[in-house]
Write a protein that holds these residues in place. Sequence first.
Motif, mmCIF file in Angstrom:
data_model
loop_
_atom_site.group_PDB
_atom_site.id
_atom_site.type_symbol
_atom_site.label_atom_id
_atom_site.label_comp_id
_atom_site.label_asym_id
_atom_site.label_seq_id
_atom_site.Cartn_x
_atom_site.Cartn_y
_atom_site.Cartn_z
ATOM 1 N N VAL A 1 108.828 75.569 -130.755
ATOM 2 C CA VAL A 1 109.158 75.712 -129.602
ATOM 3 C C VAL A 1 110.137 76.803 -129.661
ATOM 4 C CG1 VAL A 1 111.090 74.602 -127.843
ATOM 5 C CG2 VAL A 1 108.517 73.191 -128.974
ATOM 6 N N ALA A 2 110.924 77.319 -130.657
ATOM 7 C CA ALA A 2 112.009 78.131 -130.307
ATOM 8 C C ALA A 2 111.482 79.316 -131.198
ATOM 9 C CB ALA A 2 112.753 78.080 -131.880
ATOM 10 N N THR B 1 108.670 79.886 -129.303
ATOM 11 C CA THR B 1 107.730 80.302 -128.784
ATOM 12 C C THR B 1 109.023 80.819 -127.502
ATOM 13 O OG1 THR B 1 107.813 77.872 -128.209
ATOM 14 C CG2 THR B 1 105.690 79.248 -128.872
ATOM 15 N N ARG B 2 109.774 80.112 -127.141
ATOM 16 C CA ARG B 2 111.096 81.274 -126.298
ATOM 17 C C ARG B 2 111.170 82.383 -126.842
ATOM 18 N NH1 ARG B 2 115.267 76.291 -126.402
ATOM 19 N NH2 ARG B 2 113.696 74.459 -126.021
ATOM 20 N N HIS C 1 107.342 71.261 -134.640
ATOM 21 C CA HIS C 1 108.176 71.196 -133.087
ATOM 22 C C HIS C 1 108.731 72.272 -132.464
ATOM 23 C CE1 HIS C 1 107.052 70.211 -129.043
ATOM 24 N NE2 HIS C 1 108.479 69.524 -129.239
ATOM 25 N N ASP C 2 110.082 71.918 -133.522
ATOM 26 C CA ASP C 2 111.159 72.486 -133.202
ATOM 27 C C ASP C 2 111.314 74.356 -132.948
ATOM 28 O OD1 ASP C 2 112.316 70.187 -132.160
ATOM 29 O OD2 ASP C 2 113.597 70.229 -133.513
ATOM 30 N N ASP D 1 108.983 66.922 -136.405
ATOM 31 C CA ASP D 1 109.870 67.145 -135.468
ATOM 32 C C ASP D 1 109.832 68.890 -135.947
ATOM 33 O OD1 ASP D 1 109.519 65.013 -134.195
ATOM 34 O OD2 ASP D 1 111.425 63.824 -134.748
#
Length: 115
Positions: free
Chosen positions: A111-112, A114-115, A107-108, A104
């Motif tokens: 995701v962070a 890629t923003r 993944h977080d 997790d």
Amino acid sequence: MADDNTTQPMLEALLEGQRHLAEQMTELSSAVAAISQRLNELAAKQDALAAKQDALVAKQDALEAGLIALTREVRDGFDEYNRRVDALNKRLLSFEPWLSRIDDRLHDEIVARTR
């Protein structure tokens, strides 16, 4: 003399009968001796077989005791194996949430980024 002529064959017949009876008694005595000897041989064989049977019973008792000990050892081994498997399963089950938390977090973080 007349008495001698009539009693002589009777006495000879009695004497012959006694000889025949003595001969039969001798044969009977030797037959009894042979039977007695055979009986003694059979008794010796029976004693030997009884000794063998006692030895086999002792061996069987030893084998049964060994089998019981081996069964107990195998059962104890299975119990120890099961305890170790349970401990490993508990460790793996506790490891799974830890890996899930790391997954997790990764993944977080992905995701962070890629923003």
